[in-house]
Design a protein around this motif. Structure first.
Motif, short mmCIF file in Angstrom:
data_model
loop_
_atom_site.label_atom_id
_atom_site.label_comp_id
_atom_site.label_asym_id
_atom_site.label_seq_id
_atom_site.Cartn_x
_atom_site.Cartn_y
_atom_site.Cartn_z
N PHE A 127 0.84 -1.20 0.00
CA PHE A 127 0.00 0.00 0.00
C PHE A 127 0.88 1.25 0.00
CE2 PHE A 127 -2.84 3.20 1.84
CZ PHE A 127 -3.99 3.00 1.08
N GLY A 128 1.96 1.21 0.78
CA GLY A 128 2.86 2.36 0.83
C GLY A 128 3.59 2.61 -0.47
N MET A 129 3.79 1.56 -1.28
CA MET A 129 4.45 1.71 -2.57
C MET A 129 3.51 2.29 -3.64
SD MET A 129 6.35 -1.97 -2.88
CE MET A 129 7.45 -2.58 -1.61
N SER A 130 2.22 2.30 -3.34
CA SER A 130 1.24 2.72 -4.33
C SER A 130 0.97 4.22 -4.24
CB SER A 130 -0.06 1.92 -4.13
OG SER A 130 0.21 0.53 -4.19
N GLN A 131 0.15 4.73 -5.13
CA GLN A 131 -0.07 6.17 -5.24
C GLN A 131 -1.56 6.48 -5.26
OE1 GLN A 131 1.76 5.79 -9.32
NE2 GLN A 131 0.22 7.32 -9.85
N PRO A 132 -1.94 7.73 -4.99
CA PRO A 132 -3.37 8.10 -5.06
C PRO A 132 -3.94 7.80 -6.45
CG PRO A 132 -2.10 9.81 -3.97
CD PRO A 132 -1.09 8.84 -4.52
N ILE A 133 -5.26 7.51 -6.50
CA ILE A 133 -5.85 7.05 -7.76
C ILE A 133 -6.21 8.18 -8.72
CG2 ILE A 133 -6.76 5.01 -6.61
CD1 ILE A 133 -9.55 6.27 -6.82
N ALA A 134 -6.22 9.42 -8.24
CA ALA A 134 -6.64 10.52 -9.11
C ALA A 134 -5.77 10.59 -10.36
CB ALA A 134 -6.57 11.85 -8.36
N GLY A 135 -6.41 10.59 -11.53
CA GLY A 135 -5.70 10.69 -12.79
C GLY A 135 -5.03 9.41 -13.25
N THR A 136 -5.29 8.30 -12.57
CA THR A 136 -4.65 7.03 -12.93
C THR A 136 -5.63 6.09 -13.61
OG1 THR A 136 -5.21 5.86 -10.87
CG2 THR A 136 -3.23 7.26 -10.85
N LEU A 137 -5.11 4.97 -14.07
CA LEU A 137 -5.94 3.94 -14.68
C LEU A 137 -6.98 3.41 -13.70
CD1 LEU A 137 -6.31 2.26 -17.30
CD2 LEU A 137 -4.71 0.59 -16.33
N ALA A 138 -6.64 3.36 -12.41
CA ALA A 138 -7.59 2.90 -11.40
C ALA A 138 -8.77 3.86 -11.29
CB ALA A 138 -6.90 2.75 -10.06
N GLY A 139 -8.49 5.16 -11.32
CA GLY A 139 -9.57 6.14 -11.27
C GLY A 139 -10.47 6.03 -12.48
N ARG A 140 -9.88 5.80 -13.65
CA ARG A 140 -10.69 5.66 -14.86
C ARG A 140 -11.49 4.36 -14.82
NH1 ARG A 140 -5.83 7.66 -16.89
NH2 ARG A 140 -5.17 5.65 -17.79
N TYR A 141 -10.91 3.31 -14.26
CA TYR A 141 -11.64 2.04 -14.14
C TYR A 141 -12.89 2.23 -13.28
CZ TYR A 141 -12.88 -2.50 -12.25
OH TYR A 141 -13.59 -3.61 -11.84
N LEU A 142 -12.74 2.88 -12.12
CA LEU A 142 -13.90 3.08 -11.25
C LEU A 142 -14.95 3.96 -11.93
CD1 LEU A 142 -12.16 3.58 -7.79
CD2 LEU A 142 -13.35 1.55 -8.63
N ALA A 143 -14.50 5.02 -12.59
CA ALA A 143 -15.45 5.90 -13.29
C ALA A 143 -16.20 5.12 -14.36
CB ALA A 143 -14.72 7.09 -13.89
N GLY A 144 -15.51 4.19 -15.03
CA GLY A 144 -16.17 3.37 -16.04
C GLY A 144 -17.22 2.46 -15.45
N ARG A 145 -17.11 2.18 -14.15
CA ARG A 145 -18.12 1.38 -13.46
C ARG A 145 -19.20 2.26 -12.83
NH1 ARG A 145 -17.87 -3.88 -14.60
NH2 ARG A 145 -18.89 -4.36 -12.61
N GLY A 146 -19.13 3.56 -13.11
CA GLY A 146 -20.11 4.49 -12.56
C GLY A 146 -19.80 4.93 -11.15
N ILE A 147 -18.66 4.53 -10.61
CA ILE A 147 -18.30 4.82 -9.22
C ILE A 147 -17.54 6.13 -9.15
CG2 ILE A 147 -16.93 4.02 -7.25
CD1 ILE A 147 -17.51 1.14 -8.25
N ILE A 148 -18.09 7.08 -8.44
CA ILE A 148 -17.47 8.39 -8.27
C ILE A 148 -17.26 8.61 -6.78
CG2 ILE A 148 -17.65 10.85 -8.70
CD1 ILE A 148 -17.52 9.17 -11.24
#
Length: 347
Positions: A127-148
Motif C-alpha cells: 500500500f505504501g508503494m502505491s499512489q493516489p488514484i486521481a488521474g490514474t488507470l484505477a480512477g478511470r476504471y472506477l469511473a467506467g463502473r459508474g463509481i465516483i
C-alpha cells in the motif's frame, strides 16, 4: 560474487540505464541521469537515477527530490514490480542479469525487514508503494463502473506494475492494479485487495482471478468513510467492494464497509456507537448465509440490521444500467425515513 545485496546492487549499477529502461519505462535519459516521476514508474521529473559513477557516488543511486526518498536499483525493482519480499526482489534482479538463483543468507534478507508473504506487514508495504488514484488507470476504471468517490477516500491507491503470480503455472507478470486497503475499525491496515487492470483501460485484466486479497481479513473490511475514533451510528456493509462503492456513490455521507467475502462479512467487527446497520444483499447462498450471521451478531450487540436489495444483480449493476438517480429512488423506500433524509440527495 558474494551473493550479498550490495554486490547485486553494484552489478545492477553496471547496467543502470538498461535497468531504468526496463523498470522505469515512463522516464527518459538526460545527461548522466534517468528522469522519471517516482520509484513506482510514474510519469514526471521528480526522481533522478545516476547512470554512471562520478564524484557524487556510484551508478544506480537515485533520489526523489519531491518526496525525499532515495535508494539503489534493488529498491527500483522492488517498488516498480510491487514486490514485498527481498527474496523475490533478488530473484527478479538475477533474472534481469541472467544470473543463477542462489540461497540467500539470513543477514542479506535483513536489508529489508522481513515481511512474510500475505502478512499485514506485506500489505502495508505494498500500500505504501502505491499512489493516489486521481488521474490514474484505477480512477478511470472506477469511473467506467459508474463509481465516483471523493479524493478523501484514503483506502484506495493505484500501483502501475503490481506483481501477479499464476497459481497454476507459477509464471509471474506485472500489471497495473487498483489497491484497496483492508483495515480494522481503528483504521490500521491489516490487509488489502488487489484488482489487476487491463493496461489498455478495458476493465479488469484478462486473468483467471483478477482480484485477490491478502493479510488479516476476518473482522476487517475495505472502509469508505471511516474516521477512526469517531462513532458511526449508521453504516452499510456488504461483500463486494464495487457493490459498496456504488452505495457510497449515491450516499456519499454514509460510511460503508466491504468485507471481501461472505465469510468475512459474517465476522465483520462493528464500529463504536453503531445503532443501525444496512446490509447489502447478495443473491447467492453463501451471501445469504453471511447476511444471516451478521444480522444475528448485530442483534446480539443491540444493533438494528436492515437488508438493502438491488433491482438487478447487484448495486453496481443498478448504478451502471439504471443510473444514480434511479438507484437513489430505489434505496429511499428501503432506508429508515430519518436515514433517507440524511443520506440521500433528495431524501
Amino acid at each position: 560474487m558474494t551473493g550479498s545485496a550490495s554486490e547485486l546492487a553494484r552489478r545492477l549499477g553496471d547496467h543502470a540505464e538498461a535497468v531504468c529502461r526496463e523498470y522505469l519505462s515512463n522516464g527518459h535519459r538526460s545527461g548522466n541521469h534517468w528522469i522519471v516521476g517516482d520509484v513506482r514508474n510514474t510519469r514526471g521529473r521528480s526522481m533522478h537515477v545516476r547512470l554512471m559513477a562520478n564524484a557524487k557516488g556510484p551508478a544506480g543511486k537515485w533520489v526523489d527530490e519531491q518526496s525525499g526518498e532515495h535508494g539503489d536499483l534493488l529498491d527500483v525493482i522492488e517498488a516498480s514490480c510491487g514486490l514485498t519480499e527481498f527474496r523475490e526482489v533478488a530473484d527478479e534482479a538475477r533474472r534481469f542479469l541472467a544470473m543463477p538463483r542462489t540461497q540467500w543468507p539470513t543477514t542479506d534478507a535483513q536489508r529489508h525487514p522481513a515481511a512474510a508473504r500475505g502478512s499485514p506487514d506485506a500489505a502495508r508495504r505494498l500500500f505504501g508503494m502505491s499512489q493516489p488514484i486521481a488521474g490514474t488507470l484505477a480512477g478511470r476504471y472506477l469511473a467506467g463502473r459508474g463509481i465516483i468517490l471523493t479524493a478523501r477516500e484514503r483506502a484506495l491507491r493505484f500501483h502501475p506494475g503490481c506483481y501477479y503470480r499464476d497459481l497454476v503455472t507459477g509464471e509471474t507478470q506485472t500489471l497495473p492494479a487498483l489497491i484497496a486497503a483492508v483495515t480494522g475499525v481503528d483504521g490500521r491496515i491489516t490487509g488489502l485487495q488487489r484488482t489487476w487492470l487491463d493496461p489498455t483501460g478495458n476493465g479488469k485484466a484478462q486473468l483467471v482471478d483478477p482480484r485477490r486479497s491478502l493479510g488479516h481479513l476476518l473482522g476487517n473490511a475495505i472502509w469508505l468513510g471511516l474516521d477512526p475514533g469517531v462513532p458511526i451510528p449508521v453504516m452499510a456493509a456488504g461483500e463486494g467492494f464495487e457493490t459498496m462503492a456504488s452505495l457510497r456513490t449515491v450516499m456519499p455521507a454514509l460510511p460503508v464497509a466491504a468485507a471481501t467475502s461472505a465469510n468475512h462479512l459474517a465476522g465483520l467487527s462493528f464500529p463504536p456507537g453503531c445503532r443501525r446497520l444496512y446490509i447489502a444483499a447478495d443473491a447467492d447462498a453463501a451471501g445469504r448465509h453471511g447476511i444471516e450471521r451478521l444480522s444475528q451478531r448485530a442483534g446480539k450487540a443491540g444493533i438494528l440490521a436492515l437488508a438493502l436489495r438491488p433491482q438487478l444483480g447487484d448495486f453496481n449493476d443498478d448504478l451502471r444500467h439504471l443510473g444514480a438517480a434511479s438507484l437513489a429512488a430505489w434505496l429511499s423506500d428501503q432506508l429508515a425515513p430519518v436515514d433517507a433524509r440524511l443520506f440521500l440527495p433528495c431524501g
